[in-house]
Write a protein that holds these residues in place. Structure first.
Motif, PDB file in Angstrom:
ATOM      1  N   LEU A  11     -45.642 -25.278  12.186  1.00  0.00           N
ATOM      2  CA  LEU A  11     -45.419 -24.054  12.951  1.00  0.00           C
ATOM      3  C   LEU A  11     -44.045 -24.130  13.604  1.00  0.00           C
ATOM      4  CD1 LEU A  11     -46.427 -21.420  14.291  1.00  0.00           C
ATOM      5  CD2 LEU A  11     -47.415 -22.866  16.100  1.00  0.00           C
ATOM      6  N   VAL A  12     -43.252 -23.073  13.432  1.00  0.00           N
ATOM      7  CA  VAL A  12     -41.904 -23.041  13.983  1.00  0.00           C
ATOM      8  C   VAL A  12     -41.601 -21.624  14.466  1.00  0.00           C
ATOM      9  CG1 VAL A  12     -40.825 -22.552  11.752  1.00  0.00           C
ATOM     10  CG2 VAL A  12     -39.509 -23.716  13.530  1.00  0.00           C
ATOM     11  N   GLN A  13     -40.728 -21.513  15.436  1.00  0.00           N
ATOM     12  CA  GLN A  13     -40.339 -20.198  15.943  1.00  0.00           C
ATOM     13  C   GLN A  13     -39.270 -19.567  15.057  1.00  0.00           C
ATOM     14  OE1 GLN A  13     -39.147 -20.883  20.023  1.00  0.00           O
ATOM     15  NE2 GLN A  13     -41.231 -20.519  20.761  1.00  0.00           N
ATOM     16  N   THR A  14     -39.150 -18.273  15.152  1.00  0.00           N
ATOM     17  CA  THR A  14     -38.100 -17.557  14.417  1.00  0.00           C
ATOM     18  C   THR A  14     -36.744 -18.186  14.723  1.00  0.00           C
ATOM     19  OG1 THR A  14     -39.331 -15.484  14.418  1.00  0.00           O
ATOM     20  CG2 THR A  14     -36.957 -15.338  14.129  1.00  0.00           C
ATOM     21  N   GLY A  15     -35.971 -18.412  13.649  1.00  0.00           N
ATOM     22  CA  GLY A  15     -34.672 -19.043  13.797  1.00  0.00           C
ATOM     23  C   GLY A  15     -34.690 -20.550  13.682  1.00  0.00           C
ATOM     24  N   GLY A  16     -35.865 -21.118  13.618  1.00  0.00           N
ATOM     25  CA  GLY A  16     -35.993 -22.559  13.531  1.00  0.00           C
ATOM     26  C   GLY A  16     -35.795 -23.088  12.117  1.00  0.00           C
ATOM     27  N   SER A  17     -35.954 -24.395  11.973  1.00  0.00           N
ATOM     28  CA  SER A  17     -35.729 -25.070  10.692  1.00  0.00           C
ATOM     29  C   SER A  17     -36.873 -26.010  10.374  1.00  0.00           C
ATOM     30  CB  SER A  17     -34.424 -25.871  10.742  1.00  0.00           C
ATOM     31  OG  SER A  17     -33.313 -25.042  10.987  1.00  0.00           O
ATOM     32  N   LEU A  18     -37.087 -26.214   9.085  1.00  0.00           N
ATOM     33  CA  LEU A  18     -38.019 -27.200   8.593  1.00  0.00           C
ATOM     34  C   LEU A  18     -37.459 -27.779   7.301  1.00  0.00           C
ATOM     35  CD1 LEU A  18     -41.534 -25.461   8.916  1.00  0.00           C
ATOM     36  CD2 LEU A  18     -40.754 -27.455  10.211  1.00  0.00           C
ATOM     37  N   ARG A  19     -37.855 -28.997   7.003  1.00  0.00           N
ATOM     38  CA  ARG A  19     -37.522 -29.579   5.708  1.00  0.00           C
ATOM     39  C   ARG A  19     -38.813 -29.997   5.020  1.00  0.00           C
ATOM     40  NH1 ARG A  19     -33.976 -34.911   4.026  1.00  0.00           N
ATOM     41  NH2 ARG A  19     -35.855 -35.982   4.785  1.00  0.00           N
ATOM     42  N   LEU A  20     -39.046 -29.401   3.874  1.00  0.00           N
ATOM     43  CA  LEU A  20     -40.206 -29.743   3.067  1.00  0.00           C
ATOM     44  C   LEU A  20     -39.826 -30.831   2.069  1.00  0.00           C
ATOM     45  CD1 LEU A  20     -41.672 -26.222   2.246  1.00  0.00           C
ATOM     46  CD2 LEU A  20     -42.015 -27.636   4.275  1.00  0.00           C
ATOM     47  N   SER A  21     -40.777 -31.720   1.835  1.00  0.00           N
ATOM     48  CA  SER A  21     -40.567 -32.792   0.868  1.00  0.00           C
ATOM     49  C   SER A  21     -41.617 -32.709  -0.231  1.00  0.00           C
ATOM     50  CB  SER A  21     -40.673 -34.157   1.550  1.00  0.00           C
ATOM     51  OG  SER A  21     -39.709 -34.297   2.563  1.00  0.00           O
ATOM     52  N   GLU A  61     -33.198 -14.443  -3.983  1.00  0.00           N
ATOM     53  CA  GLU A  61     -32.308 -13.659  -3.137  1.00  0.00           C
ATOM     54  C   GLU A  61     -32.767 -13.639  -1.684  1.00  0.00           C
ATOM     55  OE1 GLU A  61     -29.370 -13.024  -5.712  1.00  0.00           O
ATOM     56  OE2 GLU A  61     -29.397 -12.174  -3.682  1.00  0.00           O
ATOM     57  N   SER A  62     -34.061 -13.645  -1.468  1.00  0.00           N
ATOM     58  CA  SER A  62     -34.604 -13.548  -0.118  1.00  0.00           C
ATOM     59  C   SER A  62     -34.324 -14.781   0.733  1.00  0.00           C
ATOM     60  CB  SER A  62     -36.113 -13.309  -0.181  1.00  0.00           C
ATOM     61  OG  SER A  62     -36.750 -14.376  -0.852  1.00  0.00           O
ATOM     62  N   VAL A  63     -33.951 -15.899   0.108  1.00  0.00           N
ATOM     63  CA  VAL A  63     -33.723 -17.128   0.866  1.00  0.00           C
ATOM     64  C   VAL A  63     -32.298 -17.654   0.713  1.00  0.00           C
ATOM     65  CG1 VAL A  63     -36.158 -17.733   0.602  1.00  0.00           C
ATOM     66  CG2 VAL A  63     -34.459 -18.753  -0.938  1.00  0.00           C
ATOM     67  N   LYS A  64     -31.471 -17.004  -0.079  1.00  0.00           N
ATOM     68  CA  LYS A  64     -30.095 -17.464  -0.279  1.00  0.00           C
ATOM     69  C   LYS A  64     -29.358 -17.539   1.047  1.00  0.00           C
ATOM     70  CE  LYS A  64     -28.895 -16.324  -5.037  1.00  0.00           C
ATOM     71  NZ  LYS A  64     -28.079 -15.454  -5.920  1.00  0.00           N
ATOM     72  N   GLY A  65     -28.648 -18.652   1.226  1.00  0.00           N
ATOM     73  CA  GLY A  65     -27.902 -18.840   2.456  1.00  0.00           C
ATOM     74  C   GLY A  65     -28.734 -19.434   3.577  1.00  0.00           C
ATOM     75  N   TYR A  78     -36.418 -31.964  -2.065  1.00  0.00           N
ATOM     76  CA  TYR A  78     -36.522 -31.377  -0.744  1.00  0.00           C
ATOM     77  C   TYR A  78     -36.259 -29.868  -0.779  1.00  0.00           C
ATOM     78  CZ  TYR A  78     -35.907 -36.226   0.773  1.00  0.00           C
ATOM     79  OH  TYR A  78     -36.040 -37.576   0.956  1.00  0.00           O
ATOM     80  N   LEU A  79     -36.758 -29.200   0.230  1.00  0.00           N
ATOM     81  CA  LEU A  79     -36.395 -27.814   0.488  1.00  0.00           C
ATOM     82  C   LEU A  79     -36.029 -27.720   1.968  1.00  0.00           C
ATOM     83  CD1 LEU A  79     -36.167 -24.943  -0.729  1.00  0.00           C
ATOM     84  CD2 LEU A  79     -38.425 -24.494   0.256  1.00  0.00           C
ATOM     85  N   GLN A  80     -34.736 -27.622   2.246  1.00  0.00           N
ATOM     86  CA  GLN A  80     -34.265 -27.458   3.613  1.00  0.00           C
ATOM     87  C   GLN A  80     -34.294 -25.975   3.946  1.00  0.00           C
ATOM     88  OE1 GLN A  80     -33.219 -29.882   5.997  1.00  0.00           O
ATOM     89  NE2 GLN A  80     -33.383 -28.070   7.309  1.00  0.00           N
ATOM     90  N   MET A  81     -35.000 -25.627   5.001  1.00  0.00           N
ATOM     91  CA  MET A  81     -35.149 -24.227   5.391  1.00  0.00           C
ATOM     92  C   MET A  81     -34.572 -24.026   6.784  1.00  0.00           C
ATOM     93  SD  MET A  81     -38.999 -23.477   3.964  1.00  0.00           S
ATOM     94  CE  MET A  81     -39.791 -24.456   5.233  1.00  0.00           C
ATOM     95  N   THR A  82     -33.634 -23.118   6.909  1.00  0.00           N
ATOM     96  CA  THR A  82     -33.024 -22.803   8.197  1.00  0.00           C
ATOM     97  C   THR A  82     -33.152 -21.318   8.483  1.00  0.00           C
ATOM     98  OG1 THR A  82     -30.843 -22.435   7.236  1.00  0.00           O
ATOM     99  CG2 THR A  82     -31.369 -24.684   7.899  1.00  0.00           C
ATOM    100  N   ASN A  83     -32.898 -20.943   9.742  1.00  0.00           N
ATOM    101  CA  ASN A  83     -32.978 -19.542  10.165  1.00  0.00           C
ATOM    102  C   ASN A  83     -34.273 -18.895   9.655  1.00  0.00           C
ATOM    103  OD1 ASN A  83     -32.221 -17.127  11.356  1.00  0.00           O
ATOM    104  ND2 ASN A  83     -30.925 -16.512   9.625  1.00  0.00           N
ATOM    105  N   LEU A  84     -35.378 -19.560   9.896  1.00  0.00           N
ATOM    106  CA  LEU A  84     -36.659 -19.075   9.391  1.00  0.00           C
ATOM    107  C   LEU A  84     -37.073 -17.767  10.037  1.00  0.00           C
ATOM    108  CD1 LEU A  84     -38.399 -22.522   9.128  1.00  0.00           C
ATOM    109  CD2 LEU A  84     -38.283 -20.856   7.270  1.00  0.00           C
ATOM    110  N   LYS A  85     -37.745 -16.934   9.243  1.00  0.00           N
ATOM    111  CA  LYS A  85     -38.194 -15.620   9.682  1.00  0.00           C
ATOM    112  C   LYS A  85     -39.713 -15.526   9.521  1.00  0.00           C
ATOM    113  CE  LYS A  85     -33.916 -13.660   7.829  1.00  0.00           C
ATOM    114  NZ  LYS A  85     -33.333 -12.661   6.888  1.00  0.00           N
ATOM    115  N   PRO A  86     -40.343 -14.628  10.256  1.00  0.00           N
ATOM    116  CA  PRO A  86     -41.802 -14.483  10.106  1.00  0.00           C
ATOM    117  C   PRO A  86     -42.226 -14.206   8.665  1.00  0.00           C
ATOM    118  CG  PRO A  86     -41.078 -13.382  12.095  1.00  0.00           C
ATOM    119  CD  PRO A  86     -39.832 -13.831  11.379  1.00  0.00           C
TER     120      PRO A  86
END
Length: 121
Positions: A11-21, A61-65, A78-86
């Protein structure tokens, strides 16, 4: 078929980051194209990102950048995810053995059990 296992969701707030392995048994990723897909409640499983054996990558396209797929060795992706959105809230799946140019779920033969990512607004 390779045995895959995802980790790193949460669980993370909007704008947060997670890294999936995504880990694989043995050296199952050595000659395999590996991808991440996600599935939100009531929706189809969709493509997120893919990496081939040479390290070439493609992202939806929805996750580019914001998201970056990478592979570290023969058994880790890995999947590094930043600036996460709902709207990124979903179960994320790792898959191997598919097609880099046509990364549809049907093209991949090995799957993990998934890891839940929840982004709160």
């Amino acid at each position: 078929q390779a045995q895959l296992r995802e980790s790193g969701g949460g669980l993370v707030q909007t704008g947060g980051s997670l890294r999936l392995s995504c880990t694989a048994s043995g050296r199952a990723f050595t000659r395999a194209t590996v991808a991440w897909f996600r599935q939100a409640p009531g929706k189809e499983r969709v493509f997120v990102a893919v990496v081939d054996v040479s390290g070439n990558t493609r992202h939806a396209e929805s996750v580019k950048g914001r998201f970056t797929i990478s592979r570290e060795n023969a058994s880790m992706v890995y999947l590094q995810m930043t600036n996460l959105k709902p709207e990124d809230t979903a179960v994320y799946y790792c898959a191997a053995g598919g097609n880099f140019k046509v990364p549809t779920p049907r093209a991949f033969s090995s799957w993990g059990q998934g890891t839940q990512v929840t982004v709160s607004s």
